[in-house]
Scaffold this active site. Structure first.
Site, PDB file in Angstrom:
ATOM      1  N   GLU A 185      30.797  38.816  24.241  1.00  0.00           N
ATOM      2  CA  GLU A 185      29.795  39.187  25.247  1.00  0.00           C
ATOM      3  C   GLU A 185      28.421  39.473  24.632  1.00  0.00           C
ATOM      4  O   GLU A 185      27.412  38.986  25.158  1.00  0.00           O
ATOM      5  CB  GLU A 185      30.296  40.391  26.064  1.00  0.00           C
ATOM      6  N   ASP A 209      25.434  47.733  25.700  1.00  0.00           N
ATOM      7  CA  ASP A 209      26.053  47.360  26.988  1.00  0.00           C
ATOM      8  C   ASP A 209      26.644  48.592  27.656  1.00  0.00           C
ATOM      9  O   ASP A 209      27.688  49.096  27.244  1.00  0.00           O
ATOM     10  CB  ASP A 209      27.135  46.293  26.738  1.00  0.00           C
TER      11      ASP A 209
HETATM   12  P1  ADP Z   1      31.030  47.027  34.292  1.00  0.00           P
HETATM   13  O1  ADP Z   1      30.499  46.548  32.980  1.00  0.00           O
HETATM   14  O2  ADP Z   1      31.913  48.245  34.167  1.00  0.00           O
HETATM   15  O3  ADP Z   1      31.648  45.925  35.079  1.00  0.00           O
HETATM   16  P2  ADP Z   1      28.385  46.973  35.534  1.00  0.00           P
HETATM   17  O4  ADP Z   1      27.666  46.408  34.361  1.00  0.00           O
HETATM   18  O5  ADP Z   1      28.523  46.137  36.747  1.00  0.00           O
HETATM   19  O6  ADP Z   1      29.789  47.602  35.147  1.00  0.00           O
HETATM   20  O7  ADP Z   1      27.606  48.337  35.920  1.00  0.00           O
HETATM   21  C1  ADP Z   1      28.035  49.166  36.954  1.00  0.00           C
HETATM   22  C2  ADP Z   1      27.330  50.511  36.833  1.00  0.00           C
HETATM   23  O8  ADP Z   1      25.903  50.331  36.945  1.00  0.00           O
HETATM   24  C3  ADP Z   1      27.729  51.499  37.911  1.00  0.00           C
HETATM   25  O9  ADP Z   1      27.982  52.770  37.331  1.00  0.00           O
HETATM   26  C4  ADP Z   1      26.465  51.571  38.774  1.00  0.00           C
HETATM   27  O10 ADP Z   1      26.339  52.834  39.417  1.00  0.00           O
HETATM   28  C5  ADP Z   1      25.380  51.359  37.764  1.00  0.00           C
HETATM   29  N1  ADP Z   1      24.120  50.931  38.353  1.00  0.00           N
HETATM   30  C6  ADP Z   1      23.893  49.861  39.134  1.00  0.00           C
HETATM   31  N2  ADP Z   1      22.607  49.813  39.501  1.00  0.00           N
HETATM   32  C7  ADP Z   1      21.995  50.884  38.932  1.00  0.00           C
HETATM   33  C8  ADP Z   1      20.668  51.400  38.939  1.00  0.00           C
HETATM   34  N3  ADP Z   1      19.681  50.803  39.612  1.00  0.00           N
HETATM   35  N4  ADP Z   1      20.421  52.515  38.233  1.00  0.00           N
HETATM   36  C9  ADP Z   1      21.386  53.141  37.542  1.00  0.00           C
HETATM   37  N5  ADP Z   1      22.649  52.721  37.511  1.00  0.00           N
HETATM   38  C10 ADP Z   1      22.963  51.608  38.195  1.00  0.00           C
HETATM   39 MG    MG Z   2      29.922  44.648  32.038  1.00  0.00          MG
END
Ligand code: ADP
Ligand code: MG
Length: 623
Positions: A185, A209
C-alpha cells in the site's frame, strides 16, 4: 529472462483493462488508467467509488457486498461480515485479541489452521470472503466501463506476511481475476504522487497512513524503480475511531445527563455525532459544532465542541503516531532530515493537525496531500497495473520470473514460495514442520507452474533432508529457502533449525522450456484457477481432518484413564465418522462439520488432562 505477456484477447469479445484494487479493511476501491487521458481514476457507479468491505451472507446462500450489506451490521450481525482483511491468512491464535469485536461466529478450534466463519451451517474462510469482495469490485468495473476485467494489481499493507499475501492471491483467483502483482500500500500511495517514476533519483519516502481503525507508517527507499521497505511500524488498533471515542467521553463528563444514554445502550448514535463533529471541525476549524442530542421523553442536551476541544481529544492519538514515526526512523537508521518526501494516506489525515505534525517533523519537505487520501492507494495500484499491461513506455519493467516456483506439501498441494512476476534476483524462506511423530527424513519436491496441485505442474527436482533428530510431530523447524539469481538459477535449501541438518540443490527452472510452453502453462493456470482453488481448499480440509484424527487417536491411546466408557465410545464414533468422510473424500463442508464435532466433543477431555498435569505439578512441589 523472457518477459511473458499473456494474450487472452482471442477469448473474449469485449476489450480488456487491467485494474488496480485497494482491498481495504473498511473500504475497498477499484481504479484504472483512463487511456483517453492517461490519468489514473477511481471507478464509480451510482453508489459512488468507495465500496464498504462488508458482506451480507443471505439465507439462500447468495451474498450482498458494500453499501447494500452495511445495514446488516445492525440488523443481522451474525450474517454480516466485516473486517475480513484482519482475518486473512491468520490462524485462530493470531486473532484471539479482536474476536470479541466481531458480531459473527468464528469457529474457535484453538489451532494453527486458517480461521473459518460459520453462517447457516456453511463454512467460509477469509479467502472465500475476500473473493466475494474482489468479485464485486471486478463486476463494478466491468459495468461502469463496459469492458472485461480479468487482470488486476491488488494492494496489501507492507507488514503483510507471506501467508497473508498468498491468501490475497488465492482470493483473486477465486474471484476470476489474474493477480498480476501484489503491491504494498505505501508503494502504491507513493506511485500515485509520481514518486519513483524517475529512475535516475534515489528517494527516501515516508508514508503515513491513518485510517479508521488502523495506523501504519512505512519508510521506503526507491531506487531504479524498486521500492524497498526499509521499515514499517504500526498499530492495528489505532485510528480515527479513537478521536470519536475520546470526544464521546469528553461529552459524557461535561454533560452528566448523557450517561443515561450509555445505560440505554444507544452509544452508537452518540458515536456518530462525535464523528460528525470531528469531520465538521476538520473542515472548518474556526466554527463551533453544536448538536441537539435527543434523550427521549422530550428531553435533549445541546452538545458542543470547538477546535480546541477536538485537539484535546486527538492529542493522545497523534502522540502515539509520532512515537511510531520515531520507531520507524530508528529501525531504518535514518534521521528525519534524510526523509525526502512524505505521503499522507487514509481518511483521518484530513484532520488538519496531522499535516501540521508532519510539517513540524519534516520541515524540509513538502507533504504530499493534494490527492484524495481515500483514493491514493487504489490510484497507485492502477498506475502499477498500467505499467504491467505494457502501456507505459517511460517505465522499464524489471526482470521477473515468468512462472511460480514452490514445493509440494501434504496432499499434493503446491506451496508457492516465489510467485510469478516476482522481481529477480530474490530470496524467500518459509518454515515447515513434520506431521508424524519421529519423522527423520523429509522429501522436498520442487515444482514450477500455476496450478494448485503439483500433479499438474512441472517437476524441477527433489531431494531428501535426512537425519532430522526424532521429535514429536510439529516440533522440527525446517526452513526451506529459494534463492533465484539474476541468471535464473534457483538454489533450494532445507535446514532443520534445531539440529542444523542441511541439504541443498541447484536447478535451472527455465531450462528446456520454450516461450510457447511457458505461455501454455500460464493459460492452463488461468483457465483452471477457480476449480483449482476450490480443490485446494477441499484438500486443506482433508489435511486438517487427517491431522485431527491422528491427534485424537494418540490422545485416547495415551489418556484412556481420563475417559469413561461412554466418552471413549463417543470419541471413537466421531473419529470413525471423520475417517469415513476422509476415505471417500467427502465434501468440504461435511468434513469441516465432522472436524468441529470431534473437536467440540474432545475439548473437555483435553481440559481434564491439563488439570491432571497441573495438580501433578503442584504435588511435585510439595516434596
Ligand atoms: P480504513 O483505512 O480503516 O479503511 P479510512 O482510510 O477510510 O479507514 O478512514 C476512515 C476514518 O477517516 C474514519 O475514522 C473517519 O471518521 C475519518 N475521516 C473521514 N473524513 C474525515 C475528516 N474530514 N476529518 C477527520 N477524519 C475523517
Ligand atoms: Mg485504509
Amino acid at each position: 529472462m523472457a518477459k511473458i505477456k499473456i494474450d487472452l484477447s482471442g477469448k473474449v469479445a469485449k476489450p480488456q483493462v487491467v485494474v488496480g484494487i485497494d482491498l481495504g479493511t473498511t473500504n475497498s476501491l477499484v481504479a484504472w488508467v483512463n487511456p483517453s487521458t492517461g490519468n489514473a481514476e477511481v471507478i464509480a457507479d451510482e453508489l459512488g467509488a468507495l465500496v464498504p468491505s462488508v458482506i451480507g451472507l443471505m439465507p439462500g446462500g447468495s451474498a450482498q457486498v458494500g453499501v447494500l450489506a452495511k445495514g446488516g451490521l445492525v440488523t443481522a450481525p451474525e450474517r454480516t461480515i466485516f473486517s475480513v482483511k484482519r482475518l486473512l491468512g491468520r490462524s485462530y491464535k493470531d486473532i484471539a485479541d479482536f474476536q470479541r469485536y466481531l458480531g459473527y461466529r468464528i469457529i474457535d478450534e484453538d489451532n494453527e489452521s486458517m480461521v473459518k466463519i460459520e453462517v447457516d451451517g456453511k463454512y467460509y474462510n477469509p479467502i472465500e470472503l475476500s473473493a466475494i469482495i474482489l468479485k464485486a469490485l471486478k463486476e463494478k468495473a466491468e459495468r461502469a466501463l463496459n469492458v472485461e476485467v480479468v487482470q488486476a494489481v491488488v494492494t496489501v499493507p507492507a507488514y503483510f506476511n507471506d501467508a497473508q499475501r498468498q491468501a490475497t492471491r488465492d482470493a483473486g483467483k477465486l474471484a476470476g481475476l489474474e493477480i498480476l502483482r501484489i503491491v504494498n500500500e505505501p508503494t502504491a500511495a507513493s506511485l500515485s504522487y509520481g514518486l519513483g517514476l524517475n529512475r535516475e533519483e534515489v528517494e527516501t519516502v515516508l508514508v503515513y497512513d491513518l485510517g479508521g481503525g488502523t495506523f501504519d507508517v512505512s519508510i521506503l527507499q526507491i531506487e531504479d524503480g524498486v521500492f524497498d521497505v526499509l521499515a514499517t511500524k504500526g498499530d492495528t488498533a489505532l485510528g480515527g475511531d479513537d478521536i470519536d471515542r475520546s470526544v464521546m467521553s469528553m461529552w459524557q463528563q461535561a454533560y452528566p445527563a448523557l450517561n443515561q444514554v450509555v445505560l440505554a445502550g444507544d452509544i452508537q448514535r452518540l458515536r456518530l455525532v462525535a464523528e460528525a463533529a470531528k469531520i465538521a471541525l476538520s473542515g472548518n476549524p474556526t466554527e463551533t459544532f453544536t448538536h441537539d442530542f435527543a434523550l427521549g421523553d422530550g428531553l435533549s442536551v445541546l452538545l458542543s465542541l470547538d477546535y480546541t476541544g477536538l485537539q484535546a481529544a486527538a492529542k493522545e492519538l497523534l502522540l502515539k503516531t509520532e512515537n511510531c514515526i520515531a520507531a520507524a526512523l530508528r529501525d531504518a537508521s535514518l534521521k528525519p532530515s534524510q526523509i525526502q518526501a512524505v505521503v499522507m494516506v487514509g481518511g483521518s489525515t484530513r484532520y488538519p493537525q496531522v499535516k501540521a505534525l508532519l510539517e513540524e517533523k519534516f520541515p524540509h519537505v513538502a507533504v504530499n496531500n493534494t490527492l484524495n487520501p481515500d483514493e491514493v492507494v487504489a490510484l497507485g495500484a492502477a498506475i502499477e497495473a498500467d505499467v504491467l499491461a505494457g502501456n507505459r513506455k517511460d517505465i522499464l519493467l524489471l526482470d521477473v520470473t515468468p512462472l511460480s516456483l514452490g514445493i509440494e506439501t501434504a496432499g499434493g498441494l503446491m506451496d508457492v514460495l516465489i510467485p510469478r512476476n516476482n522481481k529477480i534476483p530474490c530470496r524467500v524462506g518459509r518454515e515447515y514442520t513434520t506431521s508424524v511423530d519421529g519423522q527423520v527424513n523429509l522429501k522436498i519436491s520442487v515444482f514450477q507452474g500455476e496450478r494448485e496441485l503439483v500433479a499438474q505442474n512441472r517437476k524441477l527436482g527433489e531431494f531428501i533432508l535426512k537425519d532430522i533428530p526424532a521429535m514429536p510431530a510439529g516440533f522440527p523447524k525446517i526452513e526451506v529457502a529459494f534463492a533465484l539469481d539474476a541468471d535464473g538459477l534457483l538454489k533450494v535449501s532445507a535446514k532443520e533449525l534445531r539440529s542444523g541438518v542441511t541439504q541443498q540443490i541447484d536447478i535451472k527452472p527455465q531450462y528446456g522450456l520454450t516461450d510457447e510452453q511457458v505461455e501454455a502453462m500460464l493459460m492452463a493456470g488461468f483457465q483452471h484457477a477457480q476449480e483449482d482453488v476450490t480443490a485446494r481448499l477441499h484438500q486443506e480440509a482433508i489435511n486438517e481432518g487427517h491431522q485431527l484424527v491422528y491427534l485424537a487417536k494418540r490422545f485416547i491411546e495415551k489418556n484412556a484413564n481420563l475417559l469413561n466408557e461412554d466418552e471413549m465410545e463417543g470419541t471413537k464414533q466421531r473419529i470413525s465418522a471423520l475417517e469415513c468422510l476422509l476415505a471417500e473424500r467427502g465434501e468440504k463442508d461435511a468434513i469441516l462439520q465432522a472436524v468441529t464435532a470431534l473437536n467440540d466433543y474432545t475439548r473437555p477431555f483435553a481440559e481434564r488432562l491439563m488439570d491432571v498435569a497441573v495438580s501433578a505439578a503442584l504435588k511435585g512441589k510439595e516434596i
